[in-house]
Scaffold this motif. Structure first.
Motif, PDB file in Angstrom:
ATOM      1  N   GLY A  17       0.842  -1.189   0.000  1.00  0.00           N
ATOM      2  CA  GLY A  17       0.000   0.000   0.000  1.00  0.00           C
ATOM      3  C   GLY A  17       0.880   1.243   0.000  1.00  0.00           C
ATOM      4  O   GLY A  17       1.844   1.322   0.759  1.00  0.00           O
ATOM      5  N   VAL A  18       0.566   2.193  -0.867  1.00  0.00           N
ATOM      6  CA  VAL A  18       1.349   3.425  -0.961  1.00  0.00           C
ATOM      7  C   VAL A  18       0.388   4.607  -0.976  1.00  0.00           C
ATOM      8  O   VAL A  18      -0.582   4.618  -1.721  1.00  0.00           O
ATOM      9  CB  VAL A  18       2.215   3.441  -2.248  1.00  0.00           C
ATOM     10  CG1 VAL A  18       3.032   4.728  -2.325  1.00  0.00           C
ATOM     11  CG2 VAL A  18       3.112   2.221  -2.308  1.00  0.00           C
ATOM     12  N   ARG A  19       0.676   5.590  -0.138  1.00  0.00           N
ATOM     13  CA  ARG A  19      -0.122   6.825  -0.110  1.00  0.00           C
ATOM     14  C   ARG A  19       0.811   8.022  -0.173  1.00  0.00           C
ATOM     15  O   ARG A  19       1.941   7.968   0.292  1.00  0.00           O
ATOM     16  CB  ARG A  19      -0.936   6.905   1.177  1.00  0.00           C
ATOM     17  CG  ARG A  19      -2.013   5.872   1.231  1.00  0.00           C
ATOM     18  CD  ARG A  19      -2.827   6.045   2.467  1.00  0.00           C
ATOM     19  NE  ARG A  19      -3.832   4.998   2.519  1.00  0.00           N
ATOM     20  CZ  ARG A  19      -5.019   5.155   3.013  1.00  0.00           C
ATOM     21  NH1 ARG A  19      -5.369   6.306   3.528  1.00  0.00           N
ATOM     22  NH2 ARG A  19      -5.871   4.167   3.026  1.00  0.00           N
ATOM     23  N   CYS A  20       0.291   9.086  -0.734  1.00  0.00           N
ATOM     24  CA  CYS A  20       1.071  10.312  -0.860  1.00  0.00           C
ATOM     25  C   CYS A  20       0.175  11.488  -0.475  1.00  0.00           C
ATOM     26  O   CYS A  20      -0.993  11.525  -0.842  1.00  0.00           O
ATOM     27  CB  CYS A  20       1.558  10.463  -2.295  1.00  0.00           C
ATOM     28  SG  CYS A  20       2.484  11.968  -2.573  1.00  0.00           S
ATOM     29  N   ARG A  21       0.735  12.430   0.247  1.00  0.00           N
ATOM     30  CA  ARG A  21      -0.011  13.625   0.645  1.00  0.00           C
ATOM     31  C   ARG A  21       0.848  14.849   0.348  1.00  0.00           C
ATOM     32  O   ARG A  21       2.046  14.837   0.574  1.00  0.00           O
ATOM     33  CB  ARG A  21      -0.305  13.566   2.145  1.00  0.00           C
ATOM     34  CG  ARG A  21      -1.036  14.808   2.641  1.00  0.00           C
ATOM     35  CD  ARG A  21      -1.294  14.720   4.103  1.00  0.00           C
ATOM     36  NE  ARG A  21      -2.236  13.627   4.332  1.00  0.00           N
ATOM     37  CZ  ARG A  21      -2.611  13.219   5.525  1.00  0.00           C
ATOM     38  NH1 ARG A  21      -2.099  13.775   6.591  1.00  0.00           N
ATOM     39  NH2 ARG A  21      -3.475  12.247   5.651  1.00  0.00           N
ATOM     40  N   ARG A  23       1.242  16.346  -2.748  1.00  0.00           N
ATOM     41  CA  ARG A  23       1.915  16.315  -4.055  1.00  0.00           C
ATOM     42  C   ARG A  23       1.781  17.636  -4.800  1.00  0.00           C
ATOM     43  O   ARG A  23       2.752  18.121  -5.401  1.00  0.00           O
ATOM     44  CB  ARG A  23       1.363  15.162  -4.896  1.00  0.00           C
ATOM     45  CG  ARG A  23       2.098  14.963  -6.192  1.00  0.00           C
ATOM     46  CD  ARG A  23       3.541  14.537  -5.935  1.00  0.00           C
ATOM     47  NE  ARG A  23       4.347  14.882  -7.084  1.00  0.00           N
ATOM     48  CZ  ARG A  23       5.503  15.524  -7.039  1.00  0.00           C
ATOM     49  NH1 ARG A  23       6.025  15.868  -5.905  1.00  0.00           N
ATOM     50  NH2 ARG A  23       6.152  15.814  -8.123  1.00  0.00           N
ATOM     51  N   GLU A  44       6.147  17.109   0.808  1.00  0.00           N
ATOM     52  CA  GLU A  44       5.416  15.900   0.418  1.00  0.00           C
ATOM     53  C   GLU A  44       5.688  14.780   1.421  1.00  0.00           C
ATOM     54  O   GLU A  44       6.809  14.588   1.873  1.00  0.00           O
ATOM     55  CB  GLU A  44       5.867  15.463  -0.971  1.00  0.00           C
ATOM     56  CG  GLU A  44       5.103  14.294  -1.519  1.00  0.00           C
ATOM     57  CD  GLU A  44       5.527  13.959  -2.944  1.00  0.00           C
ATOM     58  OE1 GLU A  44       5.027  12.972  -3.466  1.00  0.00           O
ATOM     59  OE2 GLU A  44       6.356  14.668  -3.516  1.00  0.00           O
ATOM     60  N   ARG A  46       5.065  10.569   2.227  1.00  0.00           N
ATOM     61  CA  ARG A  46       4.703   9.280   1.638  1.00  0.00           C
ATOM     62  C   ARG A  46       4.618   8.234   2.735  1.00  0.00           C
ATOM     63  O   ARG A  46       5.394   8.262   3.688  1.00  0.00           O
ATOM     64  CB  ARG A  46       5.753   8.844   0.627  1.00  0.00           C
ATOM     65  CG  ARG A  46       5.854   9.791  -0.545  1.00  0.00           C
ATOM     66  CD  ARG A  46       6.898   9.316  -1.535  1.00  0.00           C
ATOM     67  NE  ARG A  46       7.144  10.358  -2.504  1.00  0.00           N
ATOM     68  CZ  ARG A  46       8.314  10.946  -2.662  1.00  0.00           C
ATOM     69  NH1 ARG A  46       9.335  10.583  -1.929  1.00  0.00           N
ATOM     70  NH2 ARG A  46       8.464  11.890  -3.563  1.00  0.00           N
ATOM     71  N   LEU A  47       3.689   7.304   2.556  1.00  0.00           N
ATOM     72  CA  LEU A  47       3.545   6.167   3.460  1.00  0.00           C
ATOM     73  C   LEU A  47       3.536   4.908   2.610  1.00  0.00           C
ATOM     74  O   LEU A  47       2.714   4.778   1.698  1.00  0.00           O
ATOM     75  CB  LEU A  47       2.242   6.266   4.262  1.00  0.00           C
ATOM     76  CG  LEU A  47       1.897   5.056   5.118  1.00  0.00           C
ATOM     77  CD1 LEU A  47       2.915   4.864   6.231  1.00  0.00           C
ATOM     78  CD2 LEU A  47       0.501   5.187   5.680  1.00  0.00           C
ATOM     79  N   VAL A  48       4.469   4.003   2.891  1.00  0.00           N
ATOM     80  CA  VAL A  48       4.556   2.742   2.152  1.00  0.00           C
ATOM     81  C   VAL A  48       4.394   1.615   3.166  1.00  0.00           C
ATOM     82  O   VAL A  48       5.115   1.576   4.172  1.00  0.00           O
ATOM     83  CB  VAL A  48       5.912   2.600   1.424  1.00  0.00           C
ATOM     84  CG1 VAL A  48       5.995   1.272   0.699  1.00  0.00           C
ATOM     85  CG2 VAL A  48       6.114   3.764   0.467  1.00  0.00           C
ATOM     86  N   ARG A  49       3.433   0.733   2.930  1.00  0.00           N
ATOM     87  CA  ARG A  49       3.191  -0.403   3.830  1.00  0.00           C
ATOM     88  C   ARG A  49       3.278  -1.699   3.049  1.00  0.00           C
ATOM     89  O   ARG A  49       2.756  -1.798   1.947  1.00  0.00           O
ATOM     90  CB  ARG A  49       1.817  -0.288   4.481  1.00  0.00           C
ATOM     91  CG  ARG A  49       1.648   0.964   5.299  1.00  0.00           C
ATOM     92  CD  ARG A  49       0.333   1.014   6.006  1.00  0.00           C
ATOM     93  NE  ARG A  49      -0.777   0.810   5.100  1.00  0.00           N
ATOM     94  CZ  ARG A  49      -2.018   0.538   5.482  1.00  0.00           C
ATOM     95  NH1 ARG A  49      -2.307   0.416   6.737  1.00  0.00           N
ATOM     96  NH2 ARG A  49      -2.969   0.386   4.595  1.00  0.00           N
TER      97      ARG A  49
END
Length: 54
Positions: A17-21, A23, A44, A46-49
């Protein structure tokens, strides 16, 4: 770009799972920094799970 961290996992199926806030703000800061000759920081996130798919 090389990543500062390396992750080693056992073979098998995983979910990623990847999220970006931020951008849009990051892109605007990047354009301003190019004009100013500096580097934007802290804009920016990022969260990578990664977890096993069992």
């Amino acid at each position: 770009m090389d990543a500062p961290h390396e992750l080693t996992v056992e073979p098998g199926p995983y979910r990623l799972g990847v999220r970006c806030r931020g951008r849009s703000a990051a892109r605007a800061a990047e354009l301003e920094a190019i004009e100013a000759g500096t580097l934007p920081q802290g804009v920016e996130r990022r969260l990578v799970r990664l977890w096993p798919d069992r």
